[in-house]
Design a protein around this motif. Structure first.
Motif, PDB file in Angstrom:
ATOM      1  N   LEU A 146     -20.505 -28.174   4.166  1.00  0.00           N
ATOM      2  CA  LEU A 146     -21.103 -29.135   5.100  1.00  0.00           C
ATOM      3  C   LEU A 146     -22.605 -28.932   5.232  1.00  0.00           C
ATOM      4  O   LEU A 146     -23.364 -29.907   5.306  1.00  0.00           O
ATOM      5  CB  LEU A 146     -20.434 -29.027   6.467  1.00  0.00           C
ATOM      6  N   GLY A 147     -23.052 -27.673   5.239  1.00  0.00           N
ATOM      7  CA  GLY A 147     -24.488 -27.403   5.306  1.00  0.00           C
ATOM      8  C   GLY A 147     -25.221 -27.973   4.110  1.00  0.00           C
ATOM      9  O   GLY A 147     -26.301 -28.555   4.240  1.00  0.00           O
ATOM     10  N   SER A 148     -24.643 -27.834   2.935  1.00  0.00           N
ATOM     11  CA  SER A 148     -25.254 -28.371   1.718  1.00  0.00           C
ATOM     12  C   SER A 148     -25.324 -29.891   1.759  1.00  0.00           C
ATOM     13  O   SER A 148     -26.312 -30.488   1.319  1.00  0.00           O
ATOM     14  CB  SER A 148     -24.462 -27.930   0.488  1.00  0.00           C
ATOM     15  N   ILE A 149     -24.291 -30.513   2.288  1.00  0.00           N
ATOM     16  CA  ILE A 149     -24.270 -31.976   2.381  1.00  0.00           C
ATOM     17  C   ILE A 149     -25.358 -32.472   3.334  1.00  0.00           C
ATOM     18  O   ILE A 149     -26.124 -33.387   3.001  1.00  0.00           O
ATOM     19  CB  ILE A 149     -22.876 -32.470   2.828  1.00  0.00           C
ATOM     20  N   VAL A 150     -25.447 -31.865   4.516  1.00  0.00           N
ATOM     21  CA  VAL A 150     -26.458 -32.289   5.491  1.00  0.00           C
ATOM     22  C   VAL A 150     -27.856 -32.077   4.923  1.00  0.00           C
ATOM     23  O   VAL A 150     -28.706 -32.975   4.987  1.00  0.00           O
ATOM     24  CB  VAL A 150     -26.286 -31.535   6.831  1.00  0.00           C
ATOM     25  N   LEU A 151     -28.101 -30.909   4.331  1.00  0.00           N
ATOM     26  CA  LEU A 151     -29.426 -30.646   3.774  1.00  0.00           C
ATOM     27  C   LEU A 151     -29.739 -31.568   2.591  1.00  0.00           C
ATOM     28  O   LEU A 151     -30.885 -31.971   2.401  1.00  0.00           O
ATOM     29  CB  LEU A 151     -29.548 -29.185   3.344  1.00  0.00           C
ATOM     30  N   GLY A 152     -28.734 -31.906   1.819  1.00  0.00           N
ATOM     31  CA  GLY A 152     -28.951 -32.816   0.692  1.00  0.00           C
ATOM     32  C   GLY A 152     -29.388 -34.198   1.145  1.00  0.00           C
ATOM     33  O   GLY A 152     -30.324 -34.780   0.587  1.00  0.00           O
ATOM     34  N   PHE A 153     -28.724 -34.727   2.152  1.00  0.00           N
ATOM     35  CA  PHE A 153     -29.123 -36.039   2.675  1.00  0.00           C
ATOM     36  C   PHE A 153     -30.484 -35.966   3.359  1.00  0.00           C
ATOM     37  O   PHE A 153     -31.316 -36.855   3.229  1.00  0.00           O
ATOM     38  CB  PHE A 153     -28.069 -36.592   3.641  1.00  0.00           C
ATOM     39  N   GLU A 154     -30.703 -34.883   4.080  1.00  0.00           N
ATOM     40  CA  GLU A 154     -31.985 -34.719   4.761  1.00  0.00           C
ATOM     41  C   GLU A 154     -33.118 -34.591   3.746  1.00  0.00           C
ATOM     42  O   GLU A 154     -34.223 -35.096   3.973  1.00  0.00           O
ATOM     43  CB  GLU A 154     -31.935 -33.489   5.661  1.00  0.00           C
ATOM     44  N   LEU A 155     -32.856 -33.957   2.636  1.00  0.00           N
ATOM     45  CA  LEU A 155     -33.840 -33.801   1.575  1.00  0.00           C
ATOM     46  C   LEU A 155     -34.315 -35.170   1.089  1.00  0.00           C
ATOM     47  O   LEU A 155     -35.512 -35.397   0.920  1.00  0.00           O
ATOM     48  CB  LEU A 155     -33.212 -33.012   0.423  1.00  0.00           C
TER      49      LEU A 155
END
Length: 132
Positions: free
Chosen positions: A28-37
């Protein structure tokens, strides 16, 4: 003894390498950071295009935050990645002092990040106790 080439259908198949089991917090952390990126990258381009900030601040600052996000995604399996993710959230919210729209972006992503870190950690902890 027969000569078997790598593409030979009679050659014994190699067992596939087992993939590491990712925690829910890591996923989930990777998903949130990916979209935020993506949002931060596009936001930096908008700031550059509108000339809201000098080019070196808009593009350089955006590049630094994007690189920190990539590093955090890569390190999510460790505590360092989570801490780096929190630092990124603070940077995006702090960017609101330069451009007020980033307060909204930062608030949205910080809320998602916080929820994902709390809920996923709780679920991962429950899953670990069930397995034992």
């Amino acid at each position: 003894m027969s000569d078997q080439t790598p593409g030979d259908p009679d050659a014994p198949a190699k067992a596939p390498r087992a993939r590491r089991q990712r925690s829910l917090r890591e996923s989930l952390g990777s998903i949130v950071l990916g979209f935020e990126l993506i949002v931060v990258f596009l936001g930096a381009l908008v700031l550059f295009g509108l000339k809201s900030l000098p080019a070196w601040i808009a593009l350089g600052g955006g590049a630094v935050v994007v690189l920190l996000m990539i590093a955090a995604i890569g390190l999510m399996r460790n505590r360092v990645g989570v801490v780096l993710g929190w630092i990124v959230q603070l940077l995006v919210v702090a960017a609101g002092f330069l451009v007020p729209a980033f307060f909204i972006v930062g608030a949205i992503f910080t809320a998602m990040w916080t929820y994902c870190m709390i809920a996923a950690s709780r679920i991962d902890r429950n899953n670990r106790t069930e397995i034992r």
